[in-house]
Design a protein around this motif. Structure first.
Motif, short mmCIF file in Angstrom:
data_model
loop_
_atom_site.label_atom_id
_atom_site.label_comp_id
_atom_site.label_asym_id
_atom_site.label_seq_id
_atom_site.Cartn_x
_atom_site.Cartn_y
_atom_site.Cartn_z
N PHE A 267 0.84 -1.20 0.00
CA PHE A 267 0.00 0.00 0.00
C PHE A 267 0.87 1.25 0.00
N LYS A 268 0.50 2.21 -0.85
CA LYS A 268 1.29 3.44 -0.99
C LYS A 268 0.58 4.62 -0.35
N ALA A 269 1.29 5.35 0.50
CA ALA A 269 0.72 6.56 1.09
C ALA A 269 1.80 7.62 1.18
N CYS A 270 1.38 8.87 1.05
CA CYS A 270 2.36 9.94 1.10
C CYS A 270 2.45 10.53 2.51
N VAL A 271 3.65 10.58 3.05
CA VAL A 271 3.94 11.28 4.30
C VAL A 271 5.22 12.10 4.06
N PHE A 361 -6.16 -0.75 3.11
CA PHE A 361 -4.97 -1.60 3.27
C PHE A 361 -5.15 -2.64 4.37
N TYR A 362 -4.24 -3.61 4.36
CA TYR A 362 -4.44 -4.84 5.12
C TYR A 362 -3.20 -5.24 5.91
N HIS A 363 -3.45 -5.98 6.98
CA HIS A 363 -2.37 -6.51 7.82
C HIS A 363 -2.43 -8.03 7.80
N ASN A 364 -1.27 -8.65 7.80
CA ASN A 364 -1.22 -10.11 7.97
C ASN A 364 -0.72 -10.38 9.38
N THR A 365 -1.63 -10.73 10.25
CA THR A 365 -1.29 -10.88 11.67
C THR A 365 -1.41 -12.35 12.06
N PRO A 366 -0.92 -12.71 13.25
CA PRO A 366 -1.08 -14.10 13.69
C PRO A 366 -2.55 -14.50 13.77
N GLU A 367 -3.44 -13.52 13.83
CA GLU A 367 -4.87 -13.82 13.94
C GLU A 367 -5.54 -13.89 12.56
N GLY A 368 -4.77 -13.62 11.51
CA GLY A 368 -5.35 -13.66 10.17
C GLY A 368 -5.12 -12.35 9.43
N ARG A 369 -5.76 -12.22 8.26
CA ARG A 369 -5.62 -11.00 7.47
C ARG A 369 -6.74 -10.03 7.86
#
Ligand code: MIG
Length: 662
Positions: A267-271, A361-369
C-alpha cells in the motif's frame, strides 16, 4: 477481582497479559445489545462519575461529552475534539457507594458517549461485534486501577537521565544549530539533559539514515554532546520511503513486510518522505525486523527515540492523488462554478487521514488478514513494541528512552507517550493537568506535553507558567513546530527566571524519580485527582485543576494569563513551598479555600501534612546530581527514597530503597 467476557471472536490485542479465565456468568452492570455491532448501556445518577479514557479532551470526570477511540493525527486539540492520538478504552465508574472498572478491548473504533446524548446514560458502542470486556471490582478507584494495571503489566521505565529537562524543535537543522542550543543553556547555567533531532536529521526523511552533510560523523557528535551531559534523541517515523537502493525499503519489499492493498501489492501513502509503505507492525516478524534497525543508531551512541506519525498519519494516498487529478481535469473542461471549486477544495482537504485510505490496506497478523480500519488502534502500539523489544535485545542490561505519539493500552509496557501537537494556548496547560491522571490509570506513566506549546507562537509568560507545571511531569520537554517563534528558554528576557524554575525541577528529581519508580513497581498512579484521594470531600471531588503527585505532594498550577495567582483548595492541612528567586520558603496552611499569589517567575507547591520530601541541589544534568546530599523538607520525619544507577534493570533490589530520616 478481574473478570473477562467475550463477545464474538475478539482479536487478541495483548493489552492484558495476565491470564484471566473467561467468566461463566453474563456481563454485569451493562445492558448489552448485539444488534449492529455491540452496545453497552448503563444508567447513572447525577452524582455518579466516569473516569479514565487516557488521552482525551475535557474533564477528569469524562461525563457530559462523547469520545471516539480512534488514534488520530489531529493537531487541533479543541473542546470539540473527540479523538486524539491514543486509544485507551479503560474507565472507572463511581456509582453511589459502588465503584468498578471496565476495559473494552478491541482494536476497532469505539465510541464512549458519557451522558452526552442522554444526560443519565453511559453508552459504549462499536461497529465490530468482536470484543473482550474486562470488569474489575474493588473497594476504591485505586484498588481497581491497581488490579487493572497488574493485568496489563508493568509500565515502561526510562533511564534516569530522561527525568532531566529536554529541548526540542522541528528541526535543529545541523550540528551548529544543536551546538547553539546546548551553548545557550550551558552559558546561562540552565540545566539540560537532551536535545531532540526532528525529521531533518535524516537523509530525505528515510528512517535509520543520517544526513551526511548536516550531521556527518554522528557518533563523534553524539560523544561530543554526551561529554557535556547532553543526549541526542532522534525521531523515527512510521512510513518507509519508496526508493530503489534504500535497504529498509528493499528488505521490506523482498520479505512482504509492508501493509498491502486489496490486490496484495504494498500500500502506498504519502507522508514526509514522499510516497512510502507502512511496515506491518501487527506481524511479529516485521516487528523483529524493523526493531533491529534501531541498532544502526544505538551503534552510534544514541540512547533514546521518539516514534512519530504512527496512527499511522497519511497526508494522502496514491488513490487520492489519482482521484484529485481526475477531478481537476474534469473541472478544467467545464464552466467555472463556485460550488464545484468548493467541492474540490473540500475533497482535497478531506484526504488527510481519511477513512477510504484506512479501509484500503491490510495486515497479515497471527490472527489472520485484517483490513486496517478494523485494527487501526494497534498500529502505533506495535511500532513502539517493535522498538522496545528490539532495544531490550540490542542492549539487554540498559534502559532506553522511548516514547510514541499513537498508542493503545499494552504499549505502556514498551514506552511512554507525549501528547502530540498542542498549541501555545493557556487552555492547553489545563488540558495537560487533566490528562495526566487519566493516562496513569491506563498504565502510561512516562508522559508529558510539548511545553510552551507546539503550534503557533508562544509567549514568555505562557512558557514560564507551563514550565512550572512541566517540572513535575516525568517527560519534561519544550518542543515547537516549524515556522513558530523560537522558544528555548535563553531566547527570552531575564533568563534567570527560567533557570530558577528548571533548577527546581532538578532539586525535585530524587522525589519525582522515587515516586515514578514506586508507581511503576507497585502498579500505582503517580498523578492522582483529588477526587480519588478524598472521595468523601465534595469540593475535592470537583477540583480538576489541582493534582496529587506521588504520596506527598499537591500541585495547583497557574494556567491563565495575567493571573496574580489562583484559588487553591487544600483538602487537608499542608505546607506550602514557595520558590522565589531560586530560594525556597515554607508556610503552614490549613484545610480550606485560599487565594495564593504566585508571580510568573515563582513556583508554589504543597507538601501534605505529616509527610516529607527529599530535595537535592540542582546540577547541569541528571548525572551530576549529588544524591548523597539530600535534605528532607515538610512536617514528616522520613521518606522512602528510591535510588539506583539509573541505567540498569535491577528494579526490585531492596538496596534501591532507602529510608531517609530527619
Ligand atoms: O506532520 O516531525 O507531533 O512533534 O515535530 C508533523 C515533525 C510531523 C508531528 C509531531 C511533531 C513533530 C512533527 N511531526
Amino acid at each position: 477481582m478481574i473478570k473477562k467476557y467475550h463477545f464474538g471472536k475478539p482479536y487478541n490485542t495483548e493489552a492484558v497479559i495476565l491470564p484471566v479465565p473467561l467468566a461463566t456468568d453474563t456481563l454485569p452492570y451493562f445492558e448489552v445489545s448485539a444488534e449492529k455491532g455491540l452496545s453497552f448501556k448503563l444508567k447513572l445518577e447525577k452524582s455518579d462519575a466516569v473516569y479514565g479514557l487516557g488521552e482525551a479532551m475535557r474533564g477528569i470526570n469524562k461525563r457530559g461529552y462523547i469520545y471516539n477511540s480512534f488514534c488520530s493525527d489531529d493537531p487541533n486539540h479543541t473542546e470539540a475534539t473527540r479523538s486524539l492520538y491514543g486509544a485507551h478504552n479503560f474507565i472507572v465508574i463511581e456509582m453511589g457507594e459502588k465503584v468498578f472498572g471496565a476495559f473494552f478491548d478491541t482494536p476497532s473504533t469505539l465510541t464512549f458517549d458519557v451522558c452526552y446524548t442522554a444526560f443519565d446514560t453511559l453508552r459504549i458502542t462499536c461497529e465490530n461485534e468482536n470484543m473482550a470486556v474486562y470488569i474489575i471490582d474493588g473497594d476504591s478507584i485505586y484498588d481497581i486501577v491497581k488490579e487493572f494495571r497488574n493485568a496489563i503489566g508493568r509500565s515502561y521505565i526510562p533511564p534516569m537521565w530522561a527525568f532531566g529537562y529536554t529541548q526540542s524543535r522541528w528541526s535543529y537543522i545541523d550540528k551548529a544549530d544543536v551546538r547553539r542550543i546546548a551553548k545557550g543553556y550551558r552559558d546561562l547555567g540552565i540545566p539540560l539533559d537532551a536535545i531532540y533531532l526532528d525529521i531533518d536529521y535524516m537523509e530525505r526523511y528515510k528512517d535509520f539514515t543520517v544526513n551526511e552533510e548536516n550531521f556527518g560523523n554522528l557518533p563523534e557528535f553524539v560523544e561530543e554532546m554526551k561529554a557535556d551531559g547532553i543526549r541526542l534523541v532522534p525521531i523515527i517515523d512510521a512510513g518507509v520511503k519508496i526508493e530503489e537502493g534504500y535497504d529498509v525499503y528493499e528488505e521490506g519489499i523482498r520479505n512482504n513486510y509492508f501493509c498491502s492493498d486489496k490486490d496484495n501489492k504494498p500500500f502506498k501513502a504519502c507522508v514526509w518522505p514522499g510516497m512510502t509503505h507502512f511496515p506491518d507492525f501487527l506481524n511479529p516478524q516485521v516487528r523483529t525486523w524493523f526493531g533491529a534497525k534501531y541498532k544502526i543508531l544505538t551503534d552510534m551512541g544514541i540512547e533514546g527515540f521518539w516514534n512519530d506519525m504512527n496512527e499511522p498519519a497519511i497526508f494522502f494516498s496514491q488513490n487520492s492523488v489519482d482521484e484529485t487529478h481526475r477531478k481537476i481535469k474534469k473541472m478544467a473542461d467545464e464552466e467555472f462554478s463556485v460550488d464545484k471549486f468548493n467541492e474540490l477544495k473540500f475533497y482535497i482537504g478531506s484526504r488527510q487521514n481519511c477513512n477510504e485510505d484506512y479501509s484500503a490496506f491490510y495486515h497479515n497478523t497471527p490472527e489472520g488478514r485484517f483490513c486496517h480500519k478494523d485494527v487501526h488502534n494497534l498500529y502505533g502500539y506495535n511500532m513502539t513494541r517493535s522498538a522496545g523489544e528490539a532495544l531490550d535485545k540490542i542492549e539487554p542490561s540498559k534502559r532506553h528512552l522511548l516514547f510514541s505519539r499513537a498508542s493503545y493500552i499494552g504499549m505502556h509496557r514498551y514506552g511512554g507517550i507525549w501528547t502530540g501537537d498542542n498549541h501555545s494556548w493557556w487552555s492547553h496547560i489545563l488540558n495537560e493537568i487533566k490528562v495526566l491522571p487519566s493516562l496513569n490509570m491506563c498504565g502510561f506513566l512516562y508522559v508529558g506535553a510539548d511545553l510552551g506549546g507546539f503550534g503557533c507562537d508562544t509567549s514568555r509568560d505562557l512558557l514560564l507558567r507551563w514550565l512550572s507545571l512541566g517540572i513535575f511531569t516525568p517527560l519534561m520537554r519544550n518542543h515547537a513546530a516549524a515556522g513558530t517563534r523560537e522558544q528555548e528558554c535563553f531566547c527570552f528576557e531575564n533568563p534567570e527566571d527560567f533557570k530558577h524554575i528548571i533548577d527546581l525541577r532538578y532539586r525535585l528529581i530524587p522525589y519525582l524519580y522515587s515516586e515514578f519508580m514506586k508507581a511503576s513497581l507497585e502498579n500505582e498512579m503517580m498523578f492522582k485527582p483529588l477526587a480519588f484521594e478524598f472521595p468523601k470531600d465534595e469540593v475535592a471531588r470537583h477540583t480538576e485543576d489541582q493534582l496529587l503527585i506521588g504520596n506527598e505532594l499537591m500541585i495547583a498550577p497557574v494556567y491563565t494569563q495575567n493571573a496574580l495567582g489562583r484559588y487553591v483548595y487544600l483538602p487537608e492541612d499542608m505546607t506550602a513551598v514557595r520558590m522565589t528567586g531560586g530560594e525556597l520558603s515554607y508556610t503552614e496552611m490549613h484545610k480550606g479555600h485560599h487565594f495564593v499569589e504566585i508571580a510568573e517567575n515563582e513556583v508554589v507547591f504543597f507538601i501534605r501534612a505529616g509527610k516529607a520530601i527529599p530535595l537535592c541541589k540542582a546540577a547541569k544534568c541528571v548525572e551530576d546530581l549529588d544524591l548523597d546530599t539530600i535534605e528532607l523538607v515538610g512536617t514528616g520525619k522520613e521518606y522512602l527514597l528510591y535510588t539506583d544507577d539509573g541505567f540498569s534493570k535491577d528494579y526490585e533490589n531492596p538496596a534501591n530503597f532507602k529510608t531517609l530520616k530527619k
